[in-house]
Design a protein around this motif. Structure first.
Motif, PDB file in Angstrom:
ATOM      1  N   GLN A 281       7.839 -15.383   4.990  1.00 19.99           N
ATOM      2  CA  GLN A 281       7.349 -14.345   6.177  1.00 19.99           C
ATOM      3  C   GLN A 281       6.294 -14.430   6.696  1.00 19.99           C
ATOM      4  O   GLN A 281       5.558 -15.744   6.593  1.00 19.99           O
ATOM      5  CB  GLN A 281       6.894 -13.439   4.982  1.00 19.99           C
TER       6      GLN A 281
ATOM      7  N   LEU B  14       0.842  -3.743   6.458  1.00 18.78           N
ATOM      8  CA  LEU B  14      -0.023  -3.066   4.946  1.00 18.78           C
ATOM      9  C   LEU B  14      -1.636  -2.974   6.020  1.00 18.78           C
ATOM     10  O   LEU B  14      -1.840  -3.257   7.152  1.00 18.78           O
ATOM     11  CB  LEU B  14      -0.814  -5.236   4.173  1.00 18.78           C
TER      12      LEU B  14
ATOM     13  N   ILE C  60       8.737  -7.487   5.146  1.00 20.58           N
ATOM     14  CA  ILE C  60       8.205  -7.182   4.595  1.00 20.58           C
ATOM     15  C   ILE C  60       7.165  -6.373   4.778  1.00 20.58           C
ATOM     16  O   ILE C  60       6.228  -5.012   4.009  1.00 20.58           O
ATOM     17  CB  ILE C  60       7.239  -7.705   3.185  1.00 20.58           C
TER      18      ILE C  60
ATOM     19  N   TYR D  47       0.251  -4.212  -0.285  1.00 22.44           N
ATOM     20  CA  TYR D  47       0.647  -4.977  -1.379  1.00 22.44           C
ATOM     21  C   TYR D  47      -0.231  -6.001  -0.767  1.00 22.44           C
ATOM     22  O   TYR D  47      -0.741  -7.222  -2.083  1.00 22.44           O
ATOM     23  CB  TYR D  47       2.156  -5.917  -0.733  1.00 22.44           C
TER      24      TYR D  47
ATOM     25  N   TYR E  84       4.279   0.517   0.710  1.00 24.42           N
ATOM     26  CA  TYR E  84       4.404  -0.626  -0.677  1.00 24.42           C
ATOM     27  C   TYR E  84       2.941  -0.897  -0.083  1.00 24.42           C
ATOM     28  O   TYR E  84       2.896  -2.296   1.315  1.00 24.42           O
ATOM     29  CB  TYR E  84       5.729  -1.152  -0.704  1.00 24.42           C
TER      30      TYR E  84
ATOM     31  N   ALA F 159       9.816  -4.665   1.067  1.00 22.88           N
ATOM     32  CA  ALA F 159       8.528  -5.377   0.126  1.00 22.88           C
ATOM     33  C   ALA F 159       8.550  -5.253  -1.798  1.00 22.88           C
ATOM     34  O   ALA F 159       7.640  -6.254  -2.118  1.00 22.88           O
ATOM     35  CB  ALA F 159       7.247  -4.672   0.455  1.00 22.88           C
TER      36      ALA F 159
ATOM     37  N   TYR G 171       9.875  -7.934  -2.637  1.00 18.32           N
ATOM     38  CA  TYR G 171       9.574  -9.275  -2.364  1.00 18.32           C
ATOM     39  C   TYR G 171       9.199  -9.436  -3.698  1.00 18.32           C
ATOM     40  O   TYR G 171       8.981 -10.462  -4.347  1.00 18.32           O
ATOM     41  CB  TYR G 171       8.994  -9.038  -1.358  1.00 18.32           C
TER      42      TYR G 171
END
Length: 472
Positions: free
Chosen positions: A377, A411, A408, A32, A30, A462, A465
């Protein structure tokens, strides 16, 4: 002596090994926040060679090439793709100890499947031929790579004036089921000190058919664009903040005056800049909270330091670094002002300076609540910190000062379709850190309990969220 980059790379004990292989490695991605080109995804770009897919726009690699003495022609200049690649291959043996050595070989191993080889001047032709054959396959197109790497969601980074045509094309493609969502990046609006501010506001007015002369005009224009982004699946905003500012504004009239003077070409003083920036960000934060969007604040980059290089190559060319300006007081004031309005959205705080890790981790704790797990976060190690030491420190400080169970995770923050291996890198470090706790008896050797947390950090947290749940 452990072999380099084997299946237990970075995993130092049996608990870490089990956590990674049984709970982390197969989790979807994921992603994000990234800087991938939506057009490349929509066009399902097929990359012509390793230089295009590997070196194009990657300022991490550009920086180490410059440090190794490579001529700029072979980095960002007009040399051929093959010449740039060969220059990069020659540099790789000199990058021992730098994260790009790990990333390079992880990217050869996944998705190319090329292992047991170290890229160098001697192996460059072999690697080139091997990878070139695969780059012609459908599985190595932009969309093919995302599918190969088990990506479920991508959040791109998009200007408020973007028409989002490519996002629309992606969403309408029946053969591609990975979510690609735009992310609202309004930096030009809340930075009136920038040279192009007046031109940007003029373009915003043209885009929305609103003559922007007052702060109310500005917010009405922004509302139109916010709604447009929402219609295209946006669920997140991202603010790049070099200097965190806060100043209360006495009245709307003062904001109107600041805006009008700046549009007329006046240079604003620091108080005016802080006042205007604060007002815009508070207004935007309220909008995010109403929509259930996540607000990301990337704090502490010092950009475009080499002015000669900036004039020749432009921004994002590898001449940025870590800043050391304190920001705790104005950040607390900004978050508190939104909280007093009952409009503090879910927020991710990133710091580029690891010296401020504890500042950010404890700041998050000040504003948790509202019945939202992990509402505030402490973002993963960012930019110069998405490496062994930086990610480990971020995770340990988060665990000690907050709840890592609500984290989360990783990235890519990248422009490269090969950077999904950074999620693997992160997951190995996560499992090694937590496995170390188990190995030392600091947490129970309960793999069901701990493994469930690992899965949550890698993917589930994530996904939840960014679900679009509103604050109220």
């Amino acid at each position: 002596m452990k072999p380099f980059l084997d299946e237990n790379f970075l995993l130092e004990n049996n608990a870490a090994t089990r956590l990674y292989h049984e709970y982390a490695c197969d989790q979807p991605i994921y992603d994000y926040h990234c800087h991938l080109s939506p057009q490349d995804i929509a066009d399902n770009r097929q990359f012509r060679d390793l230089a295009e897919i590997w070196l194009e726009g990657d300022h991490y690699k550009w920086r180490v090439m410059r440090a190794a003495g490579v001529d700029e022609k072979l980095i960002t200049g007009n040399a051929s793709g093959k010449e740039k690649y060969l220059a990069w291959a020659k540099v790789i043996p000199k990058t021992l100890g730098n994260p790009v050595f790990h990333w390079t070989h992880l990217e050869l191993k996944r998705p190319f499947g090329l292992s047991n080889i170290i890229l160098s001047q001697d192996t460059a032709e072999e690697v080139w031929e091997y990878c070139q054959a695969r780059l012609m396959l459908p599985s190595f197109s932009a969309q093919g790579l995302m599918k190969q790497m088990n990506v479920r969601m991508v959040g791109t980074t998009d200007d408020p004036l973007d028409d989002l045509t490519h996002h629309r094309r992606i969403a309408e493609n029946p053969d591609f089921d990975i979510e690609v969502r735009p992310t609202w990046r309004p930096d030009p609006v809340f930075k009136p000190e920038l040279p192009g501010f007046a031109n940007y506001i003029d373009a915003l007015g043209s885009c929305t058919r609103i003559n922007i002369y007052s702060f109310d005009d500005l917010t009405q224009a922004l509302l139109i664009r916010l709604e447009y982004f929402a219609q295209h699946g946006c669920c997140s905003a991202d603010h790049g903040i070099e200097t965190v500012r806060f100043a209360s504004c006495p009245s709307q009239k003062v904001l109107d005056d600041i805006l009008q003077r700046r549009l007329a070409g006046d240079v604003l003083n620091d108080t005016d800049v802080a006042c205007f920036s604060t007002a815009v960000q508070i207004w935007l934060g309220q909008q995010y909270a109403r929509r259930g969007w996540v607000m990301q604040l990337h704090i502490g980059a010092r950009r475009n330091n080499n002015q000669r290089a900036f004039q020749m190559l432009g921004a994002n060319s590898g001449f940025d670094s870590i800043d050391d300006r304190p920001f705790a007081e104005p950040l607390a004031q900004l978050l508190s002002a939104l909280n007093e309005l009952d409009s503090l959205p879910k927020t991710i705080l990133y710091t580029l300076n690891p010296a401020w890790n504890e500042v950010v981790a404890t700041m998050c704790g000040n504003f948790q609540g509202g019945g939202i797990a992990g509402k505030m976060q402490f973002g993963s190690g960012w930019w110069f910190n998405d490496q062994l030491d930086g990610m480990k420190r971020q995770m340990e400080q988060l665990a000690q000062l907050g709840l890592i169970s609500q984290f989360i995770g990783m990235l890519t923050d990248s422009r490269s379709f090969l950077s999904y291996t950074r999620h693997e890198y992160f997951r190995r470090l996560l499992c090694n850190t937590v496995g170390g706790w188990m190995n030392r008896g600091e947490i129970p050797a309960d793999f069901a309990l701990v493994g469930s947390m690992i899965k949550d950090i890698c993917y589930n947290n994530a996904r939840s969220y960014f679900s679009g749940k509103k604050n109220h």
